[in-house]
Design a protein around this motif. Structure first.
Motif, PDB file in Angstrom:
ATOM      1  N   VAL A 126     -79.215 -64.176 -15.155  1.00 47.66           N
ATOM      2  CA  VAL A 126     -78.058 -63.775 -16.174  1.00 47.66           C
ATOM      3  C   VAL A 126     -78.274 -62.369 -16.846  1.00 47.66           C
ATOM      4  CG1 VAL A 126     -76.420 -64.515 -17.968  1.00 47.66           C
ATOM      5  CG2 VAL A 126     -77.808 -66.128 -16.856  1.00 47.66           C
ATOM      6  N   GLU A 127     -77.527 -61.306 -16.373  1.00 48.37           N
ATOM      7  CA  GLU A 127     -77.569 -59.811 -16.790  1.00 48.37           C
ATOM      8  C   GLU A 127     -76.521 -59.503 -17.775  1.00 48.37           C
ATOM      9  OE1 GLU A 127     -78.161 -57.514 -13.535  1.00 48.37           O
ATOM     10  OE2 GLU A 127     -80.142 -58.036 -13.146  1.00 48.37           O
ATOM     11  N   TRP A 128     -76.953 -58.987 -18.696  1.00 46.12           N
ATOM     12  CA  TRP A 128     -76.088 -58.218 -19.911  1.00 46.12           C
ATOM     13  C   TRP A 128     -76.329 -56.754 -19.680  1.00 46.12           C
ATOM     14  CZ3 TRP A 128     -71.601 -59.027 -22.321  1.00 46.12           C
ATOM     15  CH2 TRP A 128     -71.372 -58.160 -23.354  1.00 46.12           C
ATOM     16  N   GLN A 129     -75.130 -55.888 -19.532  1.00 47.67           N
ATOM     17  CA  GLN A 129     -75.077 -54.724 -19.486  1.00 47.67           C
ATOM     18  C   GLN A 129     -76.365 -53.941 -18.581  1.00 47.67           C
ATOM     19  OE1 GLN A 129     -74.852 -53.399 -23.553  1.00 47.67           O
ATOM     20  NE2 GLN A 129     -72.856 -53.666 -23.584  1.00 47.67           N
ATOM     21  N   GLY A 130     -76.431 -54.642 -17.544  1.00 48.86           N
ATOM     22  CA  GLY A 130     -77.682 -54.575 -16.482  1.00 48.86           C
ATOM     23  C   GLY A 130     -78.933 -54.684 -16.706  1.00 48.86           C
ATOM     24  N   LYS A 131     -79.129 -55.601 -17.801  1.00 48.71           N
ATOM     25  CA  LYS A 131     -80.598 -56.212 -18.307  1.00 48.71           C
ATOM     26  C   LYS A 131     -80.375 -57.641 -18.263  1.00 48.71           C
ATOM     27  CE  LYS A 131     -81.832 -51.954 -20.623  1.00 48.71           C
ATOM     28  NZ  LYS A 131     -82.184 -51.423 -22.101  1.00 48.71           N
ATOM     29  N   PRO A 132     -81.641 -58.372 -17.925  1.00 49.77           N
ATOM     30  CA  PRO A 132     -81.854 -59.795 -18.134  1.00 49.77           C
ATOM     31  C   PRO A 132     -81.578 -60.354 -19.760  1.00 49.77           C
ATOM     32  CG  PRO A 132     -83.525 -59.097 -16.802  1.00 49.77           C
ATOM     33  CD  PRO A 132     -82.888 -57.622 -17.333  1.00 49.77           C
ATOM     34  N   ILE A 133     -80.719 -61.098 -19.695  1.00 47.90           N
ATOM     35  CA  ILE A 133     -80.435 -61.749 -21.195  1.00 47.90           C
ATOM     36  C   ILE A 133     -81.545 -62.332 -21.787  1.00 47.90           C
ATOM     37  CG2 ILE A 133     -79.661 -63.978 -20.531  1.00 47.90           C
ATOM     38  CD1 ILE A 133     -77.356 -63.749 -22.462  1.00 47.90           C
ATOM     39  N   PRO A 134     -81.632 -62.172 -23.134  1.00 53.18           N
ATOM     40  CA  PRO A 134     -82.838 -63.245 -23.832  1.00 53.18           C
ATOM     41  C   PRO A 134     -82.882 -64.616 -23.377  1.00 53.18           C
ATOM     42  CG  PRO A 134     -81.849 -61.491 -25.426  1.00 53.18           C
ATOM     43  CD  PRO A 134     -80.931 -61.301 -24.199  1.00 53.18           C
ATOM     44  N   GLY A 135     -83.963 -65.071 -23.141  1.00 54.11           N
ATOM     45  CA  GLY A 135     -83.676 -66.337 -22.596  1.00 54.11           C
ATOM     46  C   GLY A 135     -83.288 -67.586 -23.684  1.00 54.11           C
ATOM     47  N   ALA A 136     -83.868 -66.925 -25.044  1.00 53.71           N
ATOM     48  CA  ALA A 136     -83.581 -67.613 -26.410  1.00 53.71           C
ATOM     49  C   ALA A 136     -81.883 -67.694 -26.627  1.00 53.71           C
ATOM     50  CB  ALA A 136     -84.218 -67.041 -27.377  1.00 53.71           C
ATOM     51  N   LEU A 137     -81.239 -66.504 -26.328  1.00 49.46           N
ATOM     52  CA  LEU A 137     -79.874 -66.633 -26.733  1.00 49.46           C
ATOM     53  C   LEU A 137     -79.116 -67.719 -25.504  1.00 49.46           C
ATOM     54  CD1 LEU A 137     -78.821 -63.151 -27.616  1.00 49.46           C
ATOM     55  CD2 LEU A 137     -78.739 -64.961 -29.190  1.00 49.46           C
ATOM     56  N   PHE A 138     -79.510 -67.284 -24.412  1.00 52.64           N
ATOM     57  CA  PHE A 138     -78.872 -68.222 -23.351  1.00 52.64           C
ATOM     58  C   PHE A 138     -79.080 -69.789 -23.550  1.00 52.64           C
ATOM     59  CE2 PHE A 138     -79.166 -70.134 -18.960  1.00 52.64           C
ATOM     60  CZ  PHE A 138     -77.869 -69.603 -18.380  1.00 52.64           C
ATOM     61  N   ASP A 139     -80.531 -69.998 -23.643  1.00 50.89           N
ATOM     62  CA  ASP A 139     -80.759 -71.418 -23.992  1.00 50.89           C
ATOM     63  C   ASP A 139     -79.846 -71.977 -25.565  1.00 50.89           C
ATOM     64  OD1 ASP A 139     -82.527 -71.400 -21.992  1.00 50.89           O
ATOM     65  OD2 ASP A 139     -84.197 -71.239 -23.312  1.00 50.89           O
ATOM     66  N   PHE A 140     -80.021 -71.296 -26.261  1.00 45.82           N
ATOM     67  CA  PHE A 140     -79.136 -71.707 -27.688  1.00 45.82           C
ATOM     68  C   PHE A 140     -77.522 -72.010 -27.287  1.00 45.82           C
ATOM     69  CE2 PHE A 140     -76.416 -70.169 -31.004  1.00 45.82           C
ATOM     70  CZ  PHE A 140     -76.730 -71.087 -31.993  1.00 45.82           C
ATOM     71  N   ALA A 141     -77.227 -70.857 -26.728  1.00 46.17           N
ATOM     72  CA  ALA A 141     -75.607 -70.693 -26.380  1.00 46.17           C
ATOM     73  C   ALA A 141     -75.209 -71.925 -25.819  1.00 46.17           C
ATOM     74  CB  ALA A 141     -75.401 -69.611 -25.846  1.00 46.17           C
ATOM     75  N   LEU A 142     -75.905 -72.357 -24.598  1.00 41.96           N
ATOM     76  CA  LEU A 142     -75.539 -73.320 -23.932  1.00 41.96           C
ATOM     77  C   LEU A 142     -75.619 -74.651 -24.562  1.00 41.96           C
ATOM     78  CD1 LEU A 142     -76.577 -72.569 -20.143  1.00 41.96           C
ATOM     79  CD2 LEU A 142     -74.356 -72.263 -21.372  1.00 41.96           C
ATOM     80  N   TYR A 143     -76.678 -75.179 -25.101  1.00 42.61           N
ATOM     81  CA  TYR A 143     -76.985 -76.439 -25.888  1.00 42.61           C
ATOM     82  C   TYR A 143     -75.837 -76.542 -27.115  1.00 42.61           C
ATOM     83  CZ  TYR A 143     -78.959 -80.301 -28.388  1.00 42.61           C
ATOM     84  OH  TYR A 143     -78.932 -81.480 -28.975  1.00 42.61           O
ATOM     85  N   PHE A 144     -75.643 -75.558 -27.609  1.00 44.20           N
ATOM     86  CA  PHE A 144     -74.777 -75.485 -29.033  1.00 44.20           C
ATOM     87  C   PHE A 144     -73.330 -75.607 -28.539  1.00 44.20           C
ATOM     88  CE2 PHE A 144     -71.622 -73.292 -31.743  1.00 44.20           C
ATOM     89  CZ  PHE A 144     -71.975 -73.987 -32.795  1.00 44.20           C
ATOM     90  N   PHE A 145     -72.836 -74.917 -27.497  1.00 44.85           N
ATOM     91  CA  PHE A 145     -71.485 -75.106 -27.314  1.00 44.85           C
ATOM     92  C   PHE A 145     -71.268 -76.221 -26.506  1.00 44.85           C
ATOM     93  CE2 PHE A 145     -68.517 -74.584 -23.604  1.00 44.85           C
ATOM     94  CZ  PHE A 145     -67.524 -73.887 -24.313  1.00 44.85           C
ATOM     95  N   HIS A 146     -72.047 -77.037 -25.619  1.00 46.00           N
ATOM     96  CA  HIS A 146     -71.631 -78.165 -24.899  1.00 46.00           C
ATOM     97  C   HIS A 146     -71.914 -79.284 -25.909  1.00 46.00           C
ATOM     98  CE1 HIS A 146     -70.754 -76.669 -20.964  1.00 46.00           C
ATOM     99  NE2 HIS A 146     -71.747 -76.030 -20.952  1.00 46.00           N
TER     100      HIS A 146
END
Length: 535
Positions: A179-199
């Protein structure tokens, strides 16, 4: 999805096509939230990581870690955290493990209070498993999770009263390359947090719980402040009251032990506990003090919690947490049960001794890695707690002040040939499993994860750097390590069998082990070069 959100979503690039099952998790709305977090917070992560390196450079040239003079007012201040929800008041026993479907069910059904579902040290973040893990946790929160073993047909499903679920996200040093944000890999911490929280936040709140997280690998209070901002932003985005999100922070780095008050303070709206992440802490002691020849640790097997520097860490954590109204969680018992009755009794005796030390120090609960140890570990805390849910009443105010010298005290014990060879075999086997997609591996009676493998390889690196002698008189050099590595690969081939050895990635693991152990500079985390092997 709003127009602004849609624009943010377009800046987020997934490098893999999604299966229908993955699309259930990576919906447009979920990815919009991921993008919103990335927009606000991703750019600050490199700054936080760079600050770690600046601090480490000072330590490398002789400045030992210490309590920060500029934050003394926080340490001396009269303040407490916001509070602990009722369903987190009793955490006398927690189990941890990766987020595969069967593991999630068995852990939630174990005789424990909490299951920490792990996207970090006991998990190898291959892309299919990352997304599947989120689906498994969503189904667990909704009570719909089940699993049927493909060979035996045995069906697994949740009991009526499962353990409380807490999600451990990845550390700030890890990215999600898919998952890239502005051409760079996204921090894994944000990705994990976002999906668990959102769902899961809505269902968790409906059932009287909440979105609870374990935060790993923090090294400074500024990192805790970053997490506080992330949590507050998420609460505001979804109209939740401040402090709905709760976090437990692992104190598993040497720099962080000097900033526990500050970490609690900057996360005071959201934090409920600190945890003695002992294995990573030992690794961090080696890594942080790598240039200090008088702080070289002995064999990993003798670095136990009764050693002065580790016991001081445990007691200071209890004192600091309880002063601020937070729980003080103990560390991991990595043992696994043995089928041999005599050996198993030895395991249970070690669990009893280890957990009794923690309970006597005032910890409010502890960790295990295997359900078969739950009864023994829980009984220790049942006796210590009596009819109370925790030990917040134990202040340790009568203790002598714990100083920087106490926390940095050299550790006695031998460095042995057997210990070095054992380290090599453990690290190679763990690295092989990790690059094959398995982050939690039983090896020689212990449940090994990344932290214990890190100790194994970092110890030898430091022994080589400082030309330390083993008890047999041999000086540890790169040549000696390479000799032992070659010999121990033959031992592994014999132990595992030629077919298993040939089918695995043991040669690749040995090459990575050699690279990590003989490099001029100590690589921060083995999972960073290891990540390139994962799909």
């Amino acid at each position: 999805m709003t127009e602004a959100c849609s624009t943010l979503r377009e800046s987020l690039v997934l490098t893999e096509a999604l299966s229908p099952e993955q699309a259930e998790i990576l919906t447009d709305d979920a990815l919009c939230f991921v993008a919103s977090l990335a927009d606000k917070f991703a750019s600050r992560v490199p700054e936080l990581l760079a600050a770690r390196e600046v601090r480490q450079q000072r330590i490398d040239v002789g400045t030992l870690p210490d309590f920060l003079p500029e934050t003394e007012s926080i340490r001396q201040g009269d303040w407490t955290i916001r509070g602990i929800p009722s369903d987190l008041q009793d955490r006398r026993l927690e189990i941890t493990g990766p987020v595969d479907r069967k593991m999630v069910i068995n852990a939630l059904n174990a005789n424990v209070k909490v299951f920490m579902a792990d996207f970090e040290d006991s998990f190898a973040p291959a892309w299919p498993q990352v997304v599947e893990g989120q689906r498994n946790l969503r189904d667990a929160v909704n009570g719909t999770i089940s699993y049927t073993h493909p060979d035996t047909g045995k069906r697994y499903q949740l009991n009526d009263n499962p353990a409380r679920l807490i999600c451990r996200v990845r550390g700030l040093h890890l990215t999600e390359k898919h998952v890239e944000w502005q051409g760079k890999p996204i921090p894994g911490a944000l990705f994990d947090f976002a999906l668990y929280f959102f769902h899961n936040y809505r269902r968790l709140l409906e059932t009287g719980s909440g979105p609870y997280f374990y935060v790993p690998k923090l090294q400074a209070y500024q990192e805790a402040a970053w997490w506080s901002d992330v949590f507050s932003f998420a609460e505001d985005e979804f109209g939740l009251s401040r402090g709905t999100i709760k976090a437990t922070v692992l104190i598993e780095t040497l720099p962080a032990v000097f900033e526990m008050d500050e970490i609690l303070y900057h996360l005071r709206d959201h934090i409920v506990a600190l945890n003695c992440g002992r294995w990573d802490y030992i690794f961090s002691y080696i890594k942080t003090l790598r240039n200090h020849p008088d702080r070289v640790l002995p064999d990993r097997q003798v670095v136990t919690m009764d050693k002065p520097f580790l016991n001081a860490y445990s007691r200071l954590l209890v004192k600091t947490c309880h002063k601020r109204g937070a729980l003080a969680m103990g560390g991991m018992a990595a043992f696994i049960p043995s089928k041999d009755p005599a050996e198993n009794q030895q395991v249970l005796d070690k669990i009893e001794k280890d957990k009794t030390l923690e309970a006597n120090n005032g910890h409010d609960g502890t960790w295990i890695a295997h359900p078969g140890l739950a009864d023994t570990a829980k009984a220790v805390f049942d006796r210590a707690l009596g009819d109370k849910p925790n030990q917040l009443h134990i202040s340790r105010e009568q203790d002598a002040p714990i100083t920087a010298a106490d926390l940095l005290a050299p550790c006695d014990g031998e460095r042995t040939e057997a210990g070095m060879r054992h380290n090599i075999r453990v690290a190679v086997q763990y690295i092989e499993a990790w690059i094959s997609g398995n982050g939690c591996v039983p090896i020689y009676g212990l449940m090994e994860d990344a932290a214990t493998a890190e100790i194994s390889r970092a110890s030898i690196w430091q022994w080589i750097k400082h030309q330390k002698p083993l008890s047999n008189g041999q000086v540890v050099t790169k040549a000696l390590f390479e000799q032992y590595l070659s010999e121990e690969m033959k031992v592994l081939e014999h132990e595992l069998g030629a077919d298993v050895f040939a089918r695995g990635q043991y040669q690749q693991a040995a090459a990575l082990m050699a690279q990590l152990t003989t490099s001029d500079e100590l690589v921060n985390f083995l999972t960073l070069p290891g990540y390139q092997y994962l799909p």
